[in-house]
Scaffold this motif. Structure first.
Motif, PDB file in Angstrom:
ATOM      1  N   SER A  86       0.695  -1.297  -0.068  1.00  0.00           N
ATOM      2  CA  SER A  86      -0.029  -0.147   0.049  1.00  0.00           C
ATOM      3  C   SER A  86       0.785   1.368   0.059  1.00  0.00           C
ATOM      4  CB  SER A  86      -0.935  -0.184   1.236  1.00  0.00           C
ATOM      5  OG  SER A  86      -1.780  -1.174   1.126  1.00  0.00           O
ATOM      6  N   SER A  87       1.983   1.089   0.321  1.00  0.00           N
ATOM      7  CA  SER A  87       2.790   2.301   0.583  1.00  0.00           C
ATOM      8  C   SER A  87       3.416   2.571  -0.653  1.00  0.00           C
ATOM      9  CB  SER A  87       4.158   2.183   1.460  1.00  0.00           C
ATOM     10  OG  SER A  87       4.991   1.225   0.931  1.00  0.00           O
ATOM     11  N   LEU A  88       3.292   1.904  -1.719  1.00  0.00           N
ATOM     12  CA  LEU A  88       3.668   2.316  -3.099  1.00  0.00           C
ATOM     13  C   LEU A  88       2.521   3.128  -3.911  1.00  0.00           C
ATOM     14  CD1 LEU A  88       5.316  -1.302  -3.977  1.00  0.00           C
ATOM     15  CD2 LEU A  88       6.463   0.866  -3.921  1.00  0.00           C
ATOM     16  N   ILE A  89       1.637   3.398  -3.195  1.00  0.00           N
ATOM     17  CA  ILE A  89       0.490   4.101  -3.883  1.00  0.00           C
ATOM     18  C   ILE A  89       1.130   5.629  -3.835  1.00  0.00           C
ATOM     19  CG2 ILE A  89      -1.745   4.949  -3.541  1.00  0.00           C
ATOM     20  CD1 ILE A  89      -2.613   2.237  -2.505  1.00  0.00           C
ATOM     21  N   PRO A  90       1.322   6.171  -2.571  1.00  0.00           N
ATOM     22  CA  PRO A  90       1.948   7.514  -2.588  1.00  0.00           C
ATOM     23  C   PRO A  90       3.406   7.506  -3.077  1.00  0.00           C
ATOM     24  CG  PRO A  90       1.797   6.709  -0.327  1.00  0.00           C
ATOM     25  CD  PRO A  90       1.060   5.727  -1.281  1.00  0.00           C
ATOM     26  N   ALA A  91       4.166   6.482  -3.142  1.00  0.00           N
ATOM     27  CA  ALA A  91       5.372   6.599  -3.437  1.00  0.00           C
ATOM     28  C   ALA A  91       5.461   6.585  -5.057  1.00  0.00           C
ATOM     29  CB  ALA A  91       6.389   5.297  -2.864  1.00  0.00           C
ATOM     30  N   VAL A  92       4.799   5.907  -5.846  1.00  0.00           N
ATOM     31  CA  VAL A  92       4.772   5.853  -7.136  1.00  0.00           C
ATOM     32  C   VAL A  92       3.982   6.909  -7.693  1.00  0.00           C
ATOM     33  CG1 VAL A  92       4.263   4.294  -8.922  1.00  0.00           C
ATOM     34  CG2 VAL A  92       5.080   3.192  -7.015  1.00  0.00           C
ATOM     35  N   ASN A  93       3.067   7.392  -7.062  1.00  0.00           N
ATOM     36  CA  ASN A  93       2.386   8.553  -7.642  1.00  0.00           C
ATOM     37  C   ASN A  93       3.532   9.602  -7.528  1.00  0.00           C
ATOM     38  OD1 ASN A  93      -0.273   8.059  -8.159  1.00  0.00           O
ATOM     39  ND2 ASN A  93      -1.000   8.269  -6.149  1.00  0.00           N
ATOM     40  N   LYS A  94       4.449   9.722  -6.730  1.00  0.00           N
ATOM     41  CA  LYS A  94       5.528  10.907  -6.694  1.00  0.00           C
ATOM     42  C   LYS A  94       6.362  10.434  -7.719  1.00  0.00           C
ATOM     43  CE  LYS A  94       8.624  13.578  -4.074  1.00  0.00           C
ATOM     44  NZ  LYS A  94       9.198  13.895  -2.503  1.00  0.00           N
ATOM     45  N   ALA A 121      -6.614   9.238 -10.686  1.00  0.00           N
ATOM     46  CA  ALA A 121      -5.881   8.451 -11.557  1.00  0.00           C
ATOM     47  C   ALA A 121      -4.455   8.407 -10.655  1.00  0.00           C
ATOM     48  CB  ALA A 121      -5.578   9.328 -12.868  1.00  0.00           C
ATOM     49  N   MET A 122      -3.620   7.398 -10.974  1.00  0.00           N
ATOM     50  CA  MET A 122      -2.466   7.108 -10.469  1.00  0.00           C
ATOM     51  C   MET A 122      -1.304   7.394 -11.690  1.00  0.00           C
ATOM     52  SD  MET A 122      -2.490   3.971  -7.647  1.00  0.00           S
ATOM     53  CE  MET A 122      -2.851   2.743  -8.766  1.00  0.00           C
ATOM     54  N   PHE A 123      -0.031   7.571 -11.432  1.00  0.00           N
ATOM     55  CA  PHE A 123       1.021   7.943 -12.225  1.00  0.00           C
ATOM     56  C   PHE A 123       2.074   6.900 -12.182  1.00  0.00           C
ATOM     57  CE2 PHE A 123       1.570  12.111 -14.434  1.00  0.00           C
ATOM     58  CZ  PHE A 123       2.415  11.586 -15.567  1.00  0.00           C
ATOM     59  N   SER A 124       2.351   6.129 -12.795  1.00  0.00           N
ATOM     60  CA  SER A 124       3.642   5.285 -12.926  1.00  0.00           C
ATOM     61  C   SER A 124       4.706   5.857 -13.630  1.00  0.00           C
ATOM     62  CB  SER A 124       3.045   3.901 -13.170  1.00  0.00           C
ATOM     63  OG  SER A 124       2.383   3.225 -12.418  1.00  0.00           O
ATOM     64  N   ILE A 159       7.267  -2.459 -14.093  1.00  0.00           N
ATOM     65  CA  ILE A 159       6.583  -1.439 -13.975  1.00  0.00           C
ATOM     66  C   ILE A 159       5.484  -1.318 -12.787  1.00  0.00           C
ATOM     67  CG2 ILE A 159       5.289   0.642 -14.923  1.00  0.00           C
ATOM     68  CD1 ILE A 159       8.096   0.137 -16.120  1.00  0.00           C
ATOM     69  N   THR A 160       5.870  -0.870 -11.794  1.00  0.00           N
ATOM     70  CA  THR A 160       5.072  -0.655 -10.514  1.00  0.00           C
ATOM     71  C   THR A 160       3.611  -0.027 -10.620  1.00  0.00           C
ATOM     72  OG1 THR A 160       7.270  -0.686  -9.107  1.00  0.00           O
ATOM     73  CG2 THR A 160       4.817  -0.124  -7.866  1.00  0.00           C
ATOM     74  N   ASN A 161       2.570  -0.788 -10.170  1.00  0.00           N
ATOM     75  CA  ASN A 161       1.298  -0.451 -10.394  1.00  0.00           C
ATOM     76  C   ASN A 161       0.816  -0.371 -11.897  1.00  0.00           C
ATOM     77  OD1 ASN A 161       0.837  -0.506  -7.614  1.00  0.00           O
ATOM     78  ND2 ASN A 161       0.951   1.644  -7.444  1.00  0.00           N
ATOM     79  N   ALA A 162       1.616  -1.023 -12.770  1.00  0.00           N
ATOM     80  CA  ALA A 162       1.122  -1.039 -14.242  1.00  0.00           C
ATOM     81  C   ALA A 162      -0.392  -1.833 -14.309  1.00  0.00           C
ATOM     82  CB  ALA A 162       2.345  -1.656 -14.993  1.00  0.00           C
ATOM     83  N   GLY A 163      -1.067  -1.098 -15.295  1.00  0.00           N
ATOM     84  CA  GLY A 163      -2.334  -1.454 -15.304  1.00  0.00           C
ATOM     85  C   GLY A 163      -3.281  -1.126 -14.494  1.00  0.00           C
ATOM     86  N   GLU A 164      -3.054  -0.657 -13.431  1.00  0.00           N
ATOM     87  CA  GLU A 164      -3.730   0.227 -12.426  1.00  0.00           C
ATOM     88  C   GLU A 164      -3.593   1.784 -12.548  1.00  0.00           C
ATOM     89  OE1 GLU A 164      -6.231  -0.643 -10.078  1.00  0.00           O
ATOM     90  OE2 GLU A 164      -5.770  -3.108 -10.193  1.00  0.00           O
ATOM     91  N   SER A 165      -2.516   2.175 -12.875  1.00  0.00           N
ATOM     92  CA  SER A 165      -2.167   3.512 -13.209  1.00  0.00           C
ATOM     93  C   SER A 165      -2.856   4.010 -14.479  1.00  0.00           C
ATOM     94  CB  SER A 165      -0.740   3.929 -13.237  1.00  0.00           C
ATOM     95  OG  SER A 165      -0.167   3.731 -12.038  1.00  0.00           O
ATOM     96  N   THR A 245      13.315  10.782  -5.381  1.00  0.00           N
ATOM     97  CA  THR A 245      12.516   9.660  -5.016  1.00  0.00           C
ATOM     98  C   THR A 245      13.026   8.594  -4.532  1.00  0.00           C
ATOM     99  OG1 THR A 245      12.544   8.716  -7.411  1.00  0.00           O
ATOM    100  CG2 THR A 245      10.878  10.234  -6.815  1.00  0.00           C
ATOM    101  N   ARG A 246      14.246   8.279  -4.475  1.00  0.00           N
ATOM    102  CA  ARG A 246      15.005   7.117  -3.907  1.00  0.00           C
ATOM    103  C   ARG A 246      14.768   7.381  -2.350  1.00  0.00           C
ATOM    104  NH1 ARG A 246      20.254   7.549  -7.708  1.00  0.00           N
ATOM    105  NH2 ARG A 246      20.043   5.682  -9.086  1.00  0.00           N
TER     106      ARG A 246
END
Length: 383
Positions: A86-94, A121-124, A159-165, A245-246
């Protein structure tokens, strides 16, 4: 002489408390099922959107919360404490939107940042390829200019969250004969663009609730106004993005480690062997002390790096690499020790530490392996 000791602001502490409460109530209870079923954590996404924690980095002029870099790290840390996926939602949006923030046109920002801020929307981020992981300049994805449009072909991997973003920052070679490292360009690609499809979800060791898939680009035609920055500046923008982002991966690693330490500490307080609590054995106390000391050192390094990110300090490249490297190595050690402290119970899915250990491993790999981080740090020292 007087001086202020380093401390989080009251606003930051209030933010941490709010996120921690939300995670305990809405996210942690679903973490085990999200992992077991390898499904996107929809409950977490809805809760984070409701709390405005899903993309808090977006500036207020685009409808965002305008959170500073440290605040974003606190959000990611607290979410990862309960559920790394779940933490990858805010992390990958950034991560996905940072190139737009750094180098996008005013029109590009106005088009793509508000939907992310609203939770629509999310951003990958689509940089890596199967044969171009650490060696990003070797990418094979191509973008060919055709009048006022570009035609993209290639395959992006991992690609993280691919298909969801809904949105993707995609790097592609635009000048095959140009100088290596200065011949790639960044674009915004939409999920709905004709020719965009996705590979099957990867079968992963951890973070199973965050889908990782290939992004397949077949004659994807996009207008030039979706270009991020000038032609040929793609890798420069990508590296600037990763400097910022690192640090969020360091925050994720700290959160995972804290979650594992919490579970291990509670367990050894209750578990009895040889007529006394496991926590009363000095060897166990030494393990816990080492875990807590190394965790706090990693946390402070992440926070300092976040402050440098917010200021845009000249040494950000070093501190971003150092924070990610130190925190992820620390998370791997702490989660492994947490499994050890729980003994046989730690090796089962009845307790979350085995999941946390599996989740921690990826923090040493993505957004640049820790071997690459050491190269980055060394080159920063020697430059």
């Amino acid at each position: 002489m007087t001086f202020d000791l380093f401390r989080l602001s009251e606003d930051h502490e209030d933010l941490r408390a709010a996120v921690r409460d939300l995670v305990a109530d809405k996210i942690t209870p679903h973490a085990a099922s999200v992992d077991a079923e390898s499904r996107f954590p929809r409950e977490a996404y809805d809760a984070l959107v409701a709390g405005d924690f899903h993309a808090a980095h977006v500036p207020s002029e685009y409808g965002g919360a305008d959170a500073d870099a440290l605040a974003v790290c606190l959000i990611i840390e607290e979410v990862a404490r309960g559920c790394a996926s779940s933490s990858l939602i805010p992390a990958v949006n950034k991560l996905g939107s940072m190139p737009v923030l750094l180098a996008g046109s005013a029109e590009l920002k106005a088009k793509y940042l508000p939907p992310v801020a609203r939770g629509e929307a999310m951003f990958s981020y689509a940089l890596s390829e199967r044969e171009a992981g650490s060696d990003t300049a070797s990418m094979r994805t191509r973008a060919v200019r055709d009048g006022d449009e570009w035609v993209l072909n290639g395959v992006k991997a991992w690609i993280t969250n691919a298909g969801e973003s809904e949105f993707y920052t995609v790097l592609a070679i635009t000048d095959p004969d140009g100088r290596r490292g200065a011949n790639a360009t960044a674009f915004v690609v939409e999920k709905s663009d004709p020719g965009v499809t996705f590979g099957a979800p990867e079968r992963k060791l951890g973070i199973k609730g965050s889908p990782t898939r290939e992004v397949l680009l077949e004659n994807v035609r996009i207008p030039d106004d979706r270009r991020i920055g000038a032609p040929g500046e793609g890798l420069k923008i990508a590296l600037r993005t990763l400097d910022h982002t690192r640090i969020t991966i360091g925050a994720q690693a700290v959160g995972i480690a804290q979650g594992a330490l919490d579970v291990a500490t509670a367990y050894v307080r209750e578990r009895k062997q040889f007529g006394q609590r496991v926590a009363d054995f000095q060897a166990i106390q030494f393990m816990l002390a080492d875990m807590a000391i190394s965790l706090e050192a990693a946390r402070q390094l992440v926070y300092v790096a976040a402050a440098k990110s917010e200021r845009g300090d000249a040494d950000l490249t070093f501190f971003g690499a150092a924070a990610k490297c130190q925190a992820s190595d620390t998370a791997m050690r702490i989660t492994t020790d947490a499994v050890q402290l729980l003994g046989g119970a730690g090796y089962t899915q009845d307790f979350p530490v085995e999941r946390m250990m599996r989740d921690a491993k990826i923090t040493q790999i993505y957004e640049g392996t820790n071997q690459i981080q050491r190269l980055v740090a060394a080159r920063s020292l020697l430059s």
